[in-house]
Enzyme design. Structure first.
Site, PDB file in Angstrom:
ATOM      1  N   ARG A 185      37.395  45.196  35.622  1.00 19.54           N
ATOM      2  CA  ARG A 185      38.132  44.425  34.780  1.00 19.54           C
ATOM      3  C   ARG A 185      38.401  43.903  33.295  1.00 19.54           C
ATOM      4  O   ARG A 185      38.460  44.364  32.167  1.00 19.54           O
ATOM      5  CB  ARG A 185      39.426  44.037  35.461  1.00 19.54           C
ATOM      6  CG  ARG A 185      40.176  43.685  36.526  1.00 19.54           C
ATOM      7  CD  ARG A 185      41.200  42.806  37.014  1.00 19.54           C
ATOM      8  NE  ARG A 185      42.057  43.880  37.812  1.00 19.54           N
ATOM      9  CZ  ARG A 185      42.847  42.526  38.714  1.00 19.54           C
ATOM     10  NH1 ARG A 185      42.892  41.716  39.048  1.00 19.54           N
ATOM     11  NH2 ARG A 185      43.935  43.476  39.271  1.00 19.54           N
ATOM     12  N   LYS A 194      47.612  40.089  49.500  1.00 23.23           N
ATOM     13  CA  LYS A 194      48.385  40.064  49.282  1.00 23.23           C
ATOM     14  C   LYS A 194      49.327  41.461  50.206  1.00 23.23           C
ATOM     15  O   LYS A 194      50.294  41.714  49.227  1.00 23.23           O
ATOM     16  CB  LYS A 194      48.501  39.890  47.801  1.00 23.23           C
ATOM     17  CG  LYS A 194      48.273  39.610  46.843  1.00 23.23           C
ATOM     18  CD  LYS A 194      48.057  39.548  45.121  1.00 23.23           C
ATOM     19  CE  LYS A 194      47.224  38.675  44.129  1.00 23.23           C
ATOM     20  NZ  LYS A 194      47.287  39.890  43.213  1.00 23.23           N
ATOM     21  N   GLY A 214      42.632  45.120  41.744  1.00 21.40           N
ATOM     22  CA  GLY A 214      40.926  45.199  41.301  1.00 21.40           C
ATOM     23  C   GLY A 214      40.947  44.818  43.379  1.00 21.40           C
ATOM     24  O   GLY A 214      39.238  44.715  42.417  1.00 21.40           O
ATOM     25  N   GLY A 224      49.207  45.486  42.757  1.00 24.94           N
ATOM     26  CA  GLY A 224      50.468  45.392  42.802  1.00 24.94           C
ATOM     27  C   GLY A 224      51.313  46.486  41.962  1.00 24.94           C
ATOM     28  O   GLY A 224      52.214  46.825  41.810  1.00 24.94           O
TER      29      GLY A 224
HETATM   30  C1  3PG Z   1      46.197  41.251  40.032  1.00 24.96           C
HETATM   31  O1  3PG Z   1      44.796  40.649  40.303  1.00 24.96           O
HETATM   32  O2  3PG Z   1      46.999  41.474  40.704  1.00 24.96           O
HETATM   33  C2  3PG Z   1      46.666  40.933  38.919  1.00 24.96           C
HETATM   34  O3  3PG Z   1      45.794  39.886  38.232  1.00 24.96           O
HETATM   35  C3  3PG Z   1      47.973  40.171  39.407  1.00 24.96           C
HETATM   36  O4  3PG Z   1      48.214  38.836  38.796  1.00 24.96           O
HETATM   37  P1  3PG Z   1      49.145  38.575  39.991  1.00 24.96           P
HETATM   38  O5  3PG Z   1      49.306  38.702  41.324  1.00 24.96           O
HETATM   39  O6  3PG Z   1      48.708  36.907  40.458  1.00 24.96           O
HETATM   40  O7  3PG Z   1      50.674  37.886  39.135  1.00 24.96           O
HETATM   41 MG    MG Z   2      44.766  41.422  42.561  1.00 22.71          MG
END
Ligand code: 3PG
Ligand code: MG
Length: 396
Positions: free
Chosen positions: A34, A199, A352, A376
């Site tokens: 990144r 996530k 990422g 996301g």
């Molecule tokens: C990511 O790593 O997906 C982005 O930097 C956004 O981070 P976040 O999900 O904590 O908003």
């Molecule tokens: Mg991420």
């Protein structure tokens, strides 16, 4: 969408929002993908004599300064890659940031401390975000949005600040939008979507939409466990939020009614704890022992996934299949990466972590059609959603 090429930037203070949310281990950047992706815009601005103020977040600190989430390692790596000093302010918009900007020469760079050290950055309250955005805006003459990985977040540095300054897209945002548009129209089929990663919360909402867009959905990583639980399987101590099981069940019903295919793991690699030296074994997905957690898809699942990927015309992959950072749990992610790398399909990798995974496993970026820095964000973009950080760039 205006870009930095539409503005005279010499001598101007330019606030650049980047996504520099990179993995760290022991204070060292373990994947600088990144940071590298941010270079073209920063270099162009600096070469044209701008005074560059970089702002970014790292992780999810609790809205107050926390040395664990300092951008110091990121500033150091950026400085190496740019071949110029990068001064890190000790605060976000406070006296240190103001002083650093005031003494910033043309062609110089300062980085503000982690934006999320200020709770107003991510506040749901428009007025709170507005106040913080006004402080950011006061530091600069022009705002440049180049953090594609955060354009799906309605946060002060992504959205509100653009309402308060002349604004432009950076080259990364422009390139991401151009590449990902190919997944929103005239998609070459079969279209296979592979989802995994940690996530889970963030990605769950996407699955319902993807069912109707994709021909096949392959689900691995932590994302798989709510689905396995919804099938009635015991998942041991695997990552699982209770409310996700109901959503997973509804999603499976929806897919069945829509006649679309969701493929879940049939076997998993399990261990008592997520550690490289923990004893691990392969079990059937419906036979995970009560004291074990799933940390990777198993070999049978890897074969099933790669077989399903083989005939695809388009593939979108977001999220590692397991805890690839630890060698015993990297095989599933490696198998999917290698299936994409050898595929003739248009392949897009998002996120990422997924980008970091393929580089850590030794794959060249050039083996894939496009690697998005946004996880996301790319997922929302390909669903045709409105992304606050992109929409705001089209505001006058
Ligand atoms: C990511 O790593 O997906 C982005 O930097 C956004 O981070 P976040 O999900 O904590 O908003
Ligand atoms: Mg991420």
């Amino acid at each position: 969408m205006k870009t930095i090429d539409d503005f005279a930037v010499a001598g101007q203070r330019v606030l650049v929002r980047d996504d520099l949310n990179v993995p760290l281990d022991d204070g060292q950047v373990t994947d600088d993908g990144r940071i590298r992706a941010a270079l073209p815009t920063l270099t162009a601005l600096l070469d044209r004599g701008a005074r560059v103020i970089v702002c970014a977040h790292l992780g999810r600190p609790a809205g107050q300064p926390d040395p664990k989430y300092s951008l110091a390692p990121v500033a150091a790596r950026l400085s190496e890659l740019l071949g110029r000093p990068v001064t890190l302010a000790a605060d976000v918009t406070g006296p240190s940031a103001q002083a650093a900007v005031a003494s910033l020469p043309s062609g110089g760079v300062v980085m503000l401390e982690n934006l999320r050290f200020d709770a107003r950055e991510t506040s749901k309250d428009d007025a709170q975000r507005g106040l913080f955005a006004a402080e950011l805006a006061a530091l600069a003459d022009l705002y440049v949005s180049d953090g594609f990985g955060v354009v799906h977040r309605k946060q002060a540095s992504v959205y509100d600040v653009a309402l308060r300054l002349p604004h432009a897209a950076g080259y990364l945002v422009r390139a991401e939008v151009a590449a990902l548009r190919r997944l929103t129209a005239d998609i070459r089929r079969p279209y296979v979507v592979v989802l995994g990663g940690a996530k889970v919360e963030d990605k769950f909402g996407a699955i319902g939409n993807l069912i109707s867009m994709a021909d096949r959905l392959l689900i691995g990583g932590a994302m798989a466990f709510p689905f396995l639980a919804a099938e009635g399987y015991k998942v041991g101590t695997s990552l699982l939020a209770a409310d996700q099981v109901d959503v997973a069940r509804a999603t499976l019903d929806l897919a069945a009614r829509a006649g679309s295919t969701i493929i879940l793991p049939s076997d998993v690699v399990v261990a008592g704890e997520p550690a490289a030296d923990a004893p691990h074994e392969v079990t059937a997905a419906d036979a995970i022992p009560a004291d074990q957690m799933g940390l990777d898809i198993g070999p049978e699942t890897a074969r099933m996934f790669t077989g399903s990927i083989r005939g695809a015309g388009t593939i979108f992959w977001n999220g590692p299949m397991g805890m690839f950072e630890l060698a015993p749990f990297a095989d599933g992610t490696r198998a999917v990466a290698s299936a994409l790398a050898t595929s003739k399909a248009f392949t897009v990798i998002g996120g990422g972590d997924t980008g970091a995974a393929i580089r850590a496993l030794g794959f060249a970026d050039s083996a894939f059609g496009y690697i998005s820095t946004g996880g996301g964000a790319s997922l929302e973009f390909i669903q045709g959603k409105t992304l606050p950080g992109l929409v705001v760039l089209d505001e006058p």
